[in-house]
Design an enzyme around this catalytic site. Sequence first.
Site, short mmCIF file in Angstrom:
data_model
loop_
_atom_site.label_atom_id
_atom_site.label_comp_id
_atom_site.label_asym_id
_atom_site.label_seq_id
_atom_site.Cartn_x
_atom_site.Cartn_y
_atom_site.Cartn_z
N ASP A 131 0.88 -1.26 0.19
CA ASP A 131 0.00 -0.08 -0.03
C ASP A 131 0.94 1.20 0.14
O ASP A 131 2.11 1.13 0.07
CB ASP A 131 -1.10 -0.04 1.24
CG ASP A 131 -2.33 0.82 0.94
OD1 ASP A 131 -2.21 1.56 0.14
OD2 ASP A 131 -3.51 0.21 1.28
N GLY B 253 3.99 1.19 -2.65
CA GLY B 253 4.00 1.45 -3.84
C GLY B 253 2.48 1.92 -4.23
O GLY B 253 1.55 2.23 -3.43
N ASP B 254 2.54 1.99 -5.53
CA ASP B 254 1.04 2.31 -6.37
C ASP B 254 0.69 1.17 -7.00
O ASP B 254 1.27 0.61 -8.13
CB ASP B 254 1.52 3.49 -7.01
CG ASP B 254 0.12 4.16 -7.97
OD1 ASP B 254 -0.96 3.77 -7.54
OD2 ASP B 254 0.31 5.32 -8.41
N PHE B 255 -0.73 0.75 -6.72
CA PHE B 255 -1.05 -0.50 -7.39
C PHE B 255 -1.69 -0.08 -8.85
O PHE B 255 -2.00 -0.89 -9.53
CB PHE B 255 -2.20 -1.28 -6.72
CG PHE B 255 -3.33 -0.38 -6.25
CD1 PHE B 255 -4.27 0.05 -7.30
CD2 PHE B 255 -3.67 -0.43 -4.90
CE1 PHE B 255 -5.16 1.03 -6.66
CE2 PHE B 255 -4.78 0.28 -4.41
CZ PHE B 255 -5.76 1.06 -5.24
N HIS C 57 -14.00 -1.78 -6.38
CA HIS C 57 -15.58 -1.33 -6.12
C HIS C 57 -15.12 0.13 -6.19
O HIS C 57 -16.29 0.82 -6.29
CB HIS C 57 -16.14 -1.74 -5.12
CG HIS C 57 -15.77 -1.23 -3.83
ND1 HIS C 57 -16.78 -1.35 -2.83
CD2 HIS C 57 -14.65 -0.92 -3.31
CE1 HIS C 57 -16.11 -0.83 -1.67
NE2 HIS C 57 -14.94 -0.58 -1.86
#
Length: 341
Positions: free
Chosen positions: A205, A229-231, A248
């Site tokens: 995250d 990090g950045d998903f 969602h």
Amino acid sequence: MTDTAASAIPPHLHIIQLSLGYLYPAALNAVVELGVADRLERGPRSAASLAEELGVAAQPLYRVLRLLATVSVFSEDESGLFHLTPSADILRANAKGSMRDAVLMLVHETFWAPAGQLSTTIRTGKTPFTEIFGAPFFEFFEKNPEVTGIFHRGMAGFSDTENGPIAASFDFGRFRNIVDVGGGHGGFLVEVLRKNPEARGVLFDAEHVLREARIAAAGLADRCELVSGDFFTSAPGGDCLILKRILHDWTDETSINILRICRGALAEGGRVLIIDAVIPRGNTPHPGKELDVLMMASLPGRERTEEEFRRILAAAGLTLERVVPTPSALSIVEASAAPSR
């Protein structure tokens, strides 16, 4: 309200009750902000006694407690003393499975205000969030750390009661390297690792979210790595990548991009597990239908049906293998990597 309950009252009264329904979350928010439930831990008290301790007006407090008592949040006895009920007890900050932070999140203005302009969303197909707050949902959170804290603590509280039952609903023991993508403070991954002592985990995250990670406090630091990090751009590799309450929040296009990144990080024979509400057919009440409108009002996201999950998975090069129900409102959508063409 269920169809059975609605049919038991005249239609006009049903509509009036629905129209006034916003008063209950308003009342919940008020008593949680004031910490009323915490003051009743040692026993029942009058509204006047509570008001004196809290430094608030006694009559308005009494009237709010009286309303909540009609839905079993607190109860009032014949002598005018208010008691904790099971639903009121979990509003205490220190209660096991406390829902205090979840309430503060769900009735926060970032959800409340856009929902009040739902007709705008229906007319335009877009959330009015940016017009109200000056930036899209997550960008607004980045600029307002105090709101970010409310959201992440609320999500943790919202999830705590469901994490254990969901983790027990699936055979995670077949995996050795489990990555929780956008896993927040790690509440779900803690439950998975506790139930599967041979597995190792990665909590992935943003760095500021991981500062409040629960992994070390759970005694799992030797089996779980924290990776920031950045998903939207990358994900750590593993044979099980989990996306719990992530997709969602986003449009199909963005969700497909996230899924493609997860597919690229997936070990051969591995699985991507989407843990979200799966909307059933028909008019049966389901918590996912409520959350779907909440997502539509404040975010660009949505809750999805099984067929809608199948479509976005296929677009990302994944195959829906099965949908596993859980005791919660969420299901586990299991997907494998589709054969390369």
